[in-house]
Structure formats: C-alpha cells, structure tokens
Scaffold this motif. Structure first.
Motif, PDB file in Angstrom:
ATOM      1  N   GLU A 179      91.174 -76.674 -75.897  1.00  0.00           N
ATOM      2  CA  GLU A 179      91.508 -75.860 -74.741  1.00  0.00           C
ATOM      3  C   GLU A 179      90.410 -74.836 -74.576  1.00  0.00           C
ATOM      4  O   GLU A 179      90.196 -74.011 -75.441  1.00  0.00           O
ATOM      5  N   LYS A 193     108.860 -72.388 -83.374  1.00  0.00           N
ATOM      6  CA  LYS A 193     107.897 -72.879 -82.392  1.00  0.00           C
ATOM      7  C   LYS A 193     108.322 -72.415 -81.010  1.00  0.00           C
ATOM      8  O   LYS A 193     109.504 -72.222 -80.753  1.00  0.00           O
ATOM      9  N   LEU A 194     107.343 -72.264 -80.141  1.00  0.00           N
ATOM     10  CA  LEU A 194     107.687 -71.902 -78.775  1.00  0.00           C
ATOM     11  C   LEU A 194     108.083 -73.137 -78.014  1.00  0.00           C
ATOM     12  O   LEU A 194     107.450 -74.184 -78.141  1.00  0.00           O
ATOM     13  N   GLU A 195     109.141 -72.972 -77.218  1.00  0.00           N
ATOM     14  CA  GLU A 195     109.654 -74.135 -76.528  1.00  0.00           C
ATOM     15  C   GLU A 195     108.688 -74.636 -75.453  1.00  0.00           C
ATOM     16  O   GLU A 195     108.359 -75.804 -75.391  1.00  0.00           O
ATOM     17  N   LYS A 249     104.966 -73.841 -73.585  1.00  0.00           N
ATOM     18  CA  LYS A 249     103.759 -73.027 -73.696  1.00  0.00           C
ATOM     19  C   LYS A 249     103.377 -72.344 -72.393  1.00  0.00           C
ATOM     20  O   LYS A 249     102.639 -71.369 -72.391  1.00  0.00           O
ATOM     21  N   LEU A 261     107.324 -62.734 -79.638  1.00  0.00           N
ATOM     22  CA  LEU A 261     107.010 -63.588 -80.770  1.00  0.00           C
ATOM     23  C   LEU A 261     105.843 -62.966 -81.515  1.00  0.00           C
ATOM     24  O   LEU A 261     104.792 -62.730 -80.939  1.00  0.00           O
ATOM     25  N   THR A 294      89.929 -74.928 -80.573  1.00  0.00           N
ATOM     26  CA  THR A 294      90.811 -74.057 -81.347  1.00  0.00           C
ATOM     27  C   THR A 294      92.205 -74.654 -81.215  1.00  0.00           C
ATOM     28  O   THR A 294      92.761 -74.720 -80.133  1.00  0.00           O
ATOM     29  N   ASP A 326     100.866 -71.507 -81.786  1.00  0.00           N
ATOM     30  CA  ASP A 326     101.944 -70.860 -81.061  1.00  0.00           C
ATOM     31  C   ASP A 326     103.210 -70.846 -81.881  1.00  0.00           C
ATOM     32  O   ASP A 326     104.275 -71.225 -81.428  1.00  0.00           O
ATOM     33  N   LYS A 327     103.052 -70.421 -83.103  1.00  0.00           N
ATOM     34  CA  LYS A 327     104.220 -70.272 -83.949  1.00  0.00           C
ATOM     35  C   LYS A 327     104.306 -68.826 -84.399  1.00  0.00           C
ATOM     36  O   LYS A 327     103.293 -68.150 -84.516  1.00  0.00           O
ATOM     37  N   GLY A 328     105.494 -68.408 -84.688  1.00  0.00           N
ATOM     38  CA  GLY A 328     105.623 -67.032 -85.138  1.00  0.00           C
ATOM     39  C   GLY A 328     107.058 -66.637 -85.314  1.00  0.00           C
ATOM     40  O   GLY A 328     107.963 -67.465 -85.253  1.00  0.00           O
ATOM     41  N   LEU A 329     107.251 -65.362 -85.569  1.00  0.00           N
ATOM     42  CA  LEU A 329     108.590 -64.826 -85.736  1.00  0.00           C
ATOM     43  C   LEU A 329     109.099 -64.388 -84.371  1.00  0.00           C
ATOM     44  O   LEU A 329     108.500 -63.563 -83.714  1.00  0.00           O
ATOM     45  N   SER A 330     110.233 -64.966 -83.995  1.00  0.00           N
ATOM     46  CA  SER A 330     110.759 -64.705 -82.669  1.00  0.00           C
ATOM     47  C   SER A 330     111.847 -63.642 -82.741  1.00  0.00           C
ATOM     48  O   SER A 330     112.766 -63.732 -83.553  1.00  0.00           O
ATOM     49  N   ILE A 331     111.731 -62.627 -81.913  1.00  0.00           N
ATOM     50  CA  ILE A 331     112.790 -61.628 -81.831  1.00  0.00           C
ATOM     51  C   ILE A 331     113.063 -61.294 -80.374  1.00  0.00           C
ATOM     52  O   ILE A 331     112.246 -61.572 -79.498  1.00  0.00           O
ATOM     53  N   SER A 345     114.360 -73.996 -81.925  1.00  0.00           N
ATOM     54  CA  SER A 345     113.222 -73.963 -81.008  1.00  0.00           C
ATOM     55  C   SER A 345     113.383 -74.939 -79.858  1.00  0.00           C
ATOM     56  O   SER A 345     112.591 -74.916 -78.925  1.00  0.00           O
ATOM     57  N   ALA A 346     114.383 -75.815 -79.932  1.00  0.00           N
ATOM     58  CA  ALA A 346     114.512 -76.850 -78.900  1.00  0.00           C
ATOM     59  C   ALA A 346     115.888 -76.837 -78.247  1.00  0.00           C
ATOM     60  O   ALA A 346     116.350 -77.856 -77.765  1.00  0.00           O
TER      61      ALA A 346
END
Lengths: 155, 186
Positions: free
Chosen positions: A35, A55-57, A59, A143, B29, B33-38, B153-154
């Motif tokens: 990207e 994971k983010l649902e 993007k 996030l 790169t 896109d992962k992390g701690l979600s709040i 997440s889904a």
C-alpha cells in the motif's frame, strides 16, 4: 579411465526455466499487498507490544493518529500528533475527526475507529489529551495499535 | 521450410522481475491494524456535576505513576504476572468475600495513570486488564481466548461469531474505567 570420464560429463544443473514464474508470483503477491503510503510518518513509531489484540473489522472505517517524538530534530523533542501528512495540535482534533467522518457514508460515520499509533516512549499526558478531544468530537471507538507478543509470552 | 521462428530474448526476464520484486519488497509495509480496542466514555457534561459514588469494595484500583511504578489496591507491585488472576478473582467474587466486588455488573476496574506514564506501560497494563475480561468471556462461551477475540472482531458480519460473543459477554460487562491522568510528572 574412460568410465570415470563419462561420469564427469553428466551435467548437474538446477532447472531455471521456471524461475521467472516463481519470481513473478512473489512479485504479484507484494504488488497486491503493498500500500503506497500517501505520507511519510514523521514521528517515532515503535509500537508497544500486547497480547489481547483485536482485529479491525473494516479497514475503511479507520483513521490513524500517530503520536511520538518527531524523527527530525528541527521539529524539537516534544511529542507531536501526526494526522495524514501534517502535525496537528490537540485543538485541531475535533475538526480532523469531522473531516474524516465526512469522508464516510452517512450511516457509517458513527462507526469510525481512531487507531492511536503511539510510540512506546510517548507520554500518557498527550494521549489523554487526544482522548479528551476525541470524546468531544464524538469519535469514541479507539484502538491502541500494538504488536502481537502472545507467542513470546504464553497465556 | 526450416525457418527459425522470431523470439524475444527472455533470459533477462528473471532479472527484471527480481528488480521489480526488490522494489516492492522495500516499499511494502504490511499494515498492522491490530490493537487494544476500547470505547471512550461520552464527553463530560459541564452542566452536570454529580460525583458518582462508588462503593470502595466494587472498585479495583490500579495506579501507575510517572516512573511507571505500579500500585494495585494501594499496594506497590513489582511483578505483574499475578495481576490478571487478581482481577479475575475480583470480578468473579459475587459477594463471597465481603471486601471484594458484589456482582460482576458492579465491579469496576479503575485504571489511573500519570501524565508522565509511558504509553508502553499503559498498553501493558491495559492488556492485562482486558486479558482478564477476555479470559472470563472465553471460558463462558466455551472457546479459547484467541477464538473469542476473533469472534469479537467479526460480530458485524458473522452471526455465528456474534452468538459466541453475546454468550461470552453475558452478565460480565467490561467495566474498565480509564481515569484522567494526574499531573505530577510530565
């Protein structure tokens, strides 16, 4: 003697005719996954590690905020917030949130997630200020981007 | 007619492809896109100034100061490995221990930092707190911690995963209060 000579004449070569195909396959993989970044990140980015990642649902519903010390000395050593390709101050965050929201379809605006990509040495103070502004700007899904370390520390 | 067919020399094709490949390898790169979600609380209302009184026993207090030192329920803590089990015990107490939480709904994990606390430490502790909740959820839903997080997440796309998520979260709201940082260090 002639027996040995015969054996030495046998060619031992790796077939290379399929090498371009293999390389092209790899090439296509990287071309698809890559990207092109519109902007270069100008703050330090050493992402902290965590195990309980989500994971983010989708993007498309993500807006990134980079927080950390500037990489270039001319911008000083104080931590800065980078959104898109510019440094912004905490007062600009609400405006920035509204801009990001206006890029989305009406129904999806409330689902906007802000990914805070904080450097591991960034101080909590500036990030808390950002959070306060995000609350005011009604972008409350946050996030904290983190790298996976669940394999290193089994739990 | 033994005429040779015209050919494009293809010996260098591999080289060209390698060059392109190298270019993309360097510029790529892989998006993380992962992390701690709040979810942040709604903005503070300046007109309303009601201090919500919480019973002390329903609060599990975690404090971190500007030098990243940890204070759990008023006691300094060096090693964080036991923290997760302490939180799980606190949430699932259900009134057994009169000095701990009454119900999981009332139990709140309060996490307070200082302005000088590093983001690394913040993420580390938040990770442990969320890990405690995810462990409870996963156990309740009958899946592993990782499977539960994947399901969470889904939820928008997969009704089956949504069912797992709902089953796991039942009766245990994730009450993590991230307090405004104190202003000692900077």
């Amino acid at each position: 003697m002639s027996k040995f000579k015969k054996k030495a004449e046998v060619k031992q070569e790796i077939p290379t005719s399929s090498m371009p195909d293999v390389v092209f396959m790899l090439l296509f993989f990287f071309m698809v996954t890559t990207e092109m970044r519109k902007s270069s990140i100008e703050v330090k980015q050493q992402i902290p590690k965590a195990a309980q990642l989500r994971k983010l649902e989708r993007k498309t519903l993500v807006a990134n905020l980079y927080i950390g010390q500037p990489t270039e000395a001319k911008f000083g050593t104080e931590e800065k917030i980078q959104a898109n390709d510019a440094f912004i101050s905490t007062e600009d965050i609400i405006r920035w949130v509204n801009e990001e929201k206006s890029k989305l379809a009406e129904a999806e605006r409330e689902q906007l997630t802000i990914a805070i990509k904080g450097d591991k040495d960034a101080k909590r103070g500036i990030i808390a200020d950002v959070e306060t502004e995000l609350r005011k700007g009604n972008a409350r899904k946050v996030l904290y981007t983190a790298a996976d370390n669940s394999n290193a520390r089994k739990n | 007619m033994a005429r040779s067919t015209p050919e494009i020399p293809n010996a260098s094709m591999a080289d060209i492809a390698f060059l392109l490949l190298t270019f993309f390898l360097v510029t790529t790169t892989i998006n993380n896109d992962k992390g701690l979600s709040i979810g942040l609380p709604p903005p503070p209302d300046p007109n309303k100034k009601d201090e919500v009184k919480m019973q002390e026993k329903n609060l599990f207090k975690i404090q971190v100061n500007s030098s990243d030192a940890l204070l759990v329920e008023g006691e300094p803590m060096e090693d964080v490995s036991g923290l997760k089990d302490m939180i799980i015990k606190f949430i699932k107490n259900k009134g057994v221990d009169p000095s701990s939480s009454e119900t999981p709904e009332k139990a709140i994990v309060s996490f307070k930092t200082d302005r000088g606390t590093s983001h690394k430490r913040f993420v580390e502790i938040l990770d442990i707190i969320q890990g405690a909740y995810y462990d409870i959820y996963a156990e309740q839903a009958g899946v592993s911690n990782k499977e539960f997080r994947e399901a969470a997440s889904a939820i928008g796309t997969d009704p089956e995963k949504r069912a797992i998520y709902e089953r796991g979260k039942k009766d245990y709201p994730m009450n993590i209060s991230i307090a405004e940082p104190t202003k000692v260090g900077n």
